[in-house]
Design an enzyme around this catalytic site. Structure first.
Site, PDB file in Angstrom:
ATOM      1  N   SER A 216       0.863  -1.186   0.000  1.00 57.73           N
ATOM      2  CA  SER A 216       0.000   0.000   0.000  1.00 57.73           C
ATOM      3  C   SER A 216       0.893   1.228   0.000  1.00 57.73           C
ATOM      4  O   SER A 216       2.019   1.190   0.515  1.00 57.73           O
ATOM      5  CB  SER A 216      -0.890   0.004   1.244  1.00 57.73           C
ATOM      6  OG  SER A 216      -1.477   1.279   1.458  1.00 57.73           O
TER       7      SER A 216
ATOM      8  N   TYR B 117      -2.344  -0.418  10.461  1.00 60.02           N
ATOM      9  CA  TYR B 117      -2.397  -0.806   9.049  1.00 60.02           C
ATOM     10  C   TYR B 117      -1.185  -0.259   8.302  1.00 60.02           C
ATOM     11  O   TYR B 117      -0.503  -0.992   7.570  1.00 60.02           O
ATOM     12  CB  TYR B 117      -3.678  -0.281   8.408  1.00 60.02           C
ATOM     13  CG  TYR B 117      -3.762  -0.500   6.919  1.00 60.02           C
ATOM     14  CD1 TYR B 117      -4.168  -1.722   6.395  1.00 60.02           C
ATOM     15  CD2 TYR B 117      -3.427   0.522   6.029  1.00 60.02           C
ATOM     16  CE1 TYR B 117      -4.238  -1.930   5.026  1.00 60.02           C
ATOM     17  CE2 TYR B 117      -3.494   0.324   4.657  1.00 60.02           C
ATOM     18  CZ  TYR B 117      -3.899  -0.904   4.163  1.00 60.02           C
ATOM     19  OH  TYR B 117      -3.959  -1.099   2.799  1.00 60.02           O
TER      20      TYR B 117
END
Length: 254
Positions: free
Chosen positions: A138, A151
């Protein structure tokens, strides 16, 4: 790297981005696409088979948080059937900072385990043929979304781990790279929770920014696999794939 007649294992190949990527992969005339996913989706498997009947599509139920020993057993079964596997795609991910341990287990530990397990079969020191690992990270692995620090940290770990695997390619024969999407229209973005509820509207705020479709992501994922650039850190944002030049601030000297 041409994907024709290749055997690919795809962890989480039935999710939003994952399913679109699987659709793109079968169009490349693979020999086998083996999908490992937590949730069975017979309709999706049937669709993939219909897109290109020449490709053998196989599904195995798999929770990426399973212990390393169980992952190794599953891979033994797959390798016994296919004999060779060319590419491993690690695509599992959750975005829910309420679930700290599970976020780390799914986004990072599971990826480490599948990578470690497949080295039993690929490592050239053991007589293996080598292989290619595509780890889906990501953009938060470069710059955190501070409202979801767990995250973001898990995705930064993916980048760091993959860089190490890439630098070991001359030892193991295994190449590796990361593809790191920006904000993408998936259920992942709509459903996630911030750490300690520091921002109750973080999902809505993210979706106020420009996004990309899962199809654009999928097409660029496959492009990155075909490019097969060892050690690449690909940013995939707004439908565009571009390499990131990582800045070195320290060198171990080893």
């Amino acid at each position: 790297m041409a994907l024709t007649n290749k055997n690919i294992i795809f962890v989480a190949g039935l999710g939003g981005i994952g399913l679109d990527t699987s659709r793109e992969l079968v169009k490349r005339d693979l020999k086998n696409l083996v999908i490992l996913d937590r949730i069975d989706n017979p309709a999706a498997i049937a669709e993939l088979k219909a897109i290109n009947p020449k490709v053998t599509v196989t599904f195995y139920p798999y929770d990426v948080t399973t212990p390393l020993t169980e992952t190794t057993k599953l891979l033994k079964t797959i390798f016994a059937q296919l004999k060779t596997v060319d590419v491993l795609i690690n695509g599992a991910g959750i975005l829910d900072d309420h679930q700290i341990e599970r976020t780390i287990a799914v986004n990072f530990t599971g990826l480490v385990n599948t990578t470690t397990a497949i080295l039993d079969f690929w490592d050239k020191r053991k007589g293996g043929p080598g292989g290619v690992i595509c780890n889906i990270g990501s953009v938060t692995g470069f710059n955190a979304i501070y409202q979801v620090p767990v995250y973001s940290a898990s995705k930064a770990a993916v980048v760091s781990f993959t860089q190490s695997i890439a630098k070991l390619a001359n030892v193991t024969g295994v190449t590796a790279f990361t593809v790191n999407p920006g904000i993408t229209k998936t259920t992942l973005v709509h459903k996630f929770n911030s750490w300690l509820d520091v921002e109750t509207r973080v999902a809505e705020k993210l979706l106020e920014h420009p996004t990309q479709t899962t199809l654009a992501c999928a097409q660029n994922f496959v492009k990155a696999i075909e490019l097969n650039k060892n050690g690449a850190i690909w940013k995939l944002d707004l439908g565009t794939l571009e390499p990131i030049e990582w800045t070195k601030h320290w060198d171990s000297g080893i």
